[in-house]
Enzyme design. Structure first.
Site, PDB file in Angstrom:
ATOM      1  N   ASN A   9       0.878  -1.172   0.000  1.00 33.82           N
ATOM      2  CA  ASN A   9       0.000   0.000   0.000  1.00 33.82           C
ATOM      3  C   ASN A   9       0.915   1.221   0.000  1.00 33.82           C
ATOM      4  OD1 ASN A   9      -1.779   2.057   0.483  1.00 33.82           O
ATOM      5  ND2 ASN A   9      -2.244   1.449   2.610  1.00 33.82           N
ATOM      6  N   TRP A  10       1.048   1.804  -1.164  1.00 33.20           N
ATOM      7  CA  TRP A  10       1.986   2.935  -1.293  1.00 33.20           C
ATOM      8  C   TRP A  10       1.499   4.177  -0.559  1.00 33.20           C
ATOM      9  CZ3 TRP A  10       3.848   3.305  -7.127  1.00 33.20           C
ATOM     10  CH2 TRP A  10       4.577   2.143  -7.448  1.00 33.20           C
ATOM     11  N   LYS A  11       0.204   4.229  -0.265  1.00 33.23           N
ATOM     12  CA  LYS A  11      -0.400   5.446   0.301  1.00 33.23           C
ATOM     13  C   LYS A  11      -0.121   6.607  -0.672  1.00 33.23           C
ATOM     14  CE  LYS A  11      -0.058   3.377   4.770  1.00 33.23           C
ATOM     15  NZ  LYS A  11      -0.222   3.530   6.201  1.00 33.23           N
ATOM     16  N   HIS A  95      -9.683   1.313   4.412  1.00 30.13           N
ATOM     17  CA  HIS A  95      -8.412   1.465   5.136  1.00 30.13           C
ATOM     18  C   HIS A  95      -8.635   2.444   6.290  1.00 30.13           C
ATOM     19  CE1 HIS A  95      -4.350   2.753   6.103  1.00 30.13           C
ATOM     20  NE2 HIS A  95      -3.965   1.585   5.597  1.00 30.13           N
ATOM     21  N   GLU A  97      -7.060   4.860   7.363  1.00 28.94           N
ATOM     22  CA  GLU A  97      -6.849   6.282   7.066  1.00 28.94           C
ATOM     23  C   GLU A  97      -8.054   6.882   6.338  1.00 28.94           C
ATOM     24  OE1 GLU A  97      -2.962   5.749   5.286  1.00 28.94           O
ATOM     25  OE2 GLU A  97      -2.222   5.180   7.265  1.00 28.94           O
ATOM     26  N   GLU A 166      -5.781  -4.615  10.406  1.00 33.35           N
ATOM     27  CA  GLU A 166      -4.725  -3.624  10.627  1.00 33.35           C
ATOM     28  C   GLU A 166      -5.035  -2.846  11.904  1.00 33.35           C
ATOM     29  OE1 GLU A 166      -2.540  -2.529   6.729  1.00 33.35           O
ATOM     30  OE2 GLU A 166      -4.275  -1.233   6.924  1.00 33.35           O
ATOM     31  N   GLY A 172       2.294   2.412  10.682  1.00 35.12           N
ATOM     32  CA  GLY A 172       3.270   3.489  10.533  1.00 35.12           C
ATOM     33  C   GLY A 172       3.953   3.894  11.833  1.00 35.12           C
ATOM     34  N   SER A 208       3.126  -2.010  10.329  1.00 36.08           N
ATOM     35  CA  SER A 208       4.566  -2.100  10.564  1.00 36.08           C
ATOM     36  C   SER A 208       5.151  -3.482  10.238  1.00 36.08           C
ATOM     37  CB  SER A 208       4.911  -1.678  11.996  1.00 36.08           C
ATOM     38  OG  SER A 208       4.524  -0.328  12.221  1.00 36.08           O
ATOM     39  N   GLY A 229       2.669  -1.095   4.247  1.00 36.00           N
ATOM     40  CA  GLY A 229       2.759   0.316   3.877  1.00 36.00           C
ATOM     41  C   GLY A 229       4.191   0.724   3.614  1.00 36.00           C
ATOM     42  N   GLY A 230       4.809   1.349   4.604  1.00 34.62           N
ATOM     43  CA  GLY A 230       6.156   1.909   4.458  1.00 34.62           C
ATOM     44  C   GLY A 230       7.157   0.973   3.808  1.00 34.62           C
TER      45      GLY A 230
HETATM   46  P1  PGA Z   1       2.658   0.371   7.579  1.00 37.45           P
HETATM   47  O1  PGA Z   1       1.196   0.623   6.923  1.00 37.45           O
HETATM   48  O2  PGA Z   1       3.156  -0.941   7.047  1.00 37.45           O
HETATM   49  O3  PGA Z   1       3.463   1.549   7.112  1.00 37.45           O
HETATM   50  O4  PGA Z   1       2.468   0.333   9.048  1.00 37.45           O
HETATM   51  C1  PGA Z   1       0.294  -0.436   6.725  1.00 37.45           C
HETATM   52  C2  PGA Z   1      -0.985   0.076   6.094  1.00 37.45           C
HETATM   53  O5  PGA Z   1      -1.461   1.143   6.502  1.00 37.45           O
HETATM   54  O6  PGA Z   1      -1.553  -0.563   5.184  1.00 37.45           O
END
Ligand code: PGA
Length: 244
Positions: A9-11, A95, A97, A166, A172, A208, A229-230
């Protein structure tokens, strides 16, 4: 059998040059297997680029959100049909966010999942509790409410989804759920899915995930992979997670 699935997930990250390097490195480095799959969920403007660089590879691509509407006067929204035209396989729905910053509610998330399925996409339905909810021992109640809203809307089509757990406090933050904490919630979700005839849905853990913790998380009986994500922005790290 439920195969392994690792989704990036590049966000809201990327740029044409940077994406080209990342996508090319993934396409060159990914060793596909019958029981494992990799995908990247990119910002909408980069779907064409993902298609161009990943078509013919064993890596799938998708979007990070999808409108619950098929078309019409919804300025700024992107429909599932549009996403599907770019050869995408997946779309995230709900998600944290989106729930947190855009006020998405359970019923809307369910409608998004339904719209994705109707266009031939596989929705990756995200659920998870906040830190306050975990501390108030509301984790089971929250994720049950979130998943049940989708099960009610989809019925037997729930079997054609992917679900990602999640915990918001792990996203993050560098603070990963322990494999046991993840498994506990995954087992609960598996039970809800089984009662809806969808026991074989792939259940991803997100929050994470890194190459260093992926194997222990994915080793749990009800964890079928990760939503990353990251660490998905670094080709070497993401490939290592995919092969963990
Ligand atoms: P993260 O994000 O791996 O940076 O914690 C995961 C996500 O929000 O899908």
């Amino acid at each position: 059998m439920r195969g392994r699935l690792v989704v990036g997930n590049w966000k809201m990250n990327g740029g044409l040059a940077q994406n080209a390097a990342l996508l090319s490195a993934l396409a060159a480095g990914w060793r596909a297997g019958a029981d494992r799959e990799m995908a990247v969920c990119v910002p909408f403007p980069y779907l064409t680029q993902a298609k161009g660089l990943l078509a013919g590879s064993a890596i799938a691509w998708g979007a990070q959100d999808v409108s619950e509407h098929a078309s019409g006067a919804f300025t700024g929204e992107v429909s599932a049909g549009m996403i599907a035209e770019f050869g995408a396989r997946y779309a995230l729905a709900g998600h944290s966010e989106r729930r947190q910053f855009h006020g998405e509610r359970d019923e809307q998330v369910a409608a998004k999942a339904k719209a994705a399925l109707a266009a031939g996409l596989t929705p990756i339905v995200c659920v998870g509790e906040t830190l306050a909810e975990r501390e108030a021992e509301q984790t089971s109640a929250v994720v049950t409410r979130q998943i049940d809203a989708v099960i009610r809307a989809l019925g037997t089509a729930m079997a054609r989804t992917v679900v990602a757990y999640e915990p918001v406090w792990a996203i993050g933050t560098g603070r990963t759920a322990s494999p046991e904490q993840a498994q506990e919630v995954h087992a609960l979700l598996r039970g809800r899915l089984a009662s809806a005839g969808a026991a074989d849905v792939r259940l991803l853990y997100g929050g994470s995930v890194k190459a260093a913790n992926a194997a222990s998380l994915f080793g749990m009986p009800d964890v079928d992979g990760g939503l990353v994500g990251g660490a998905s922005l670094d080709a070497r790290e993401f490939l290592a997670i995919g092969l963990a």
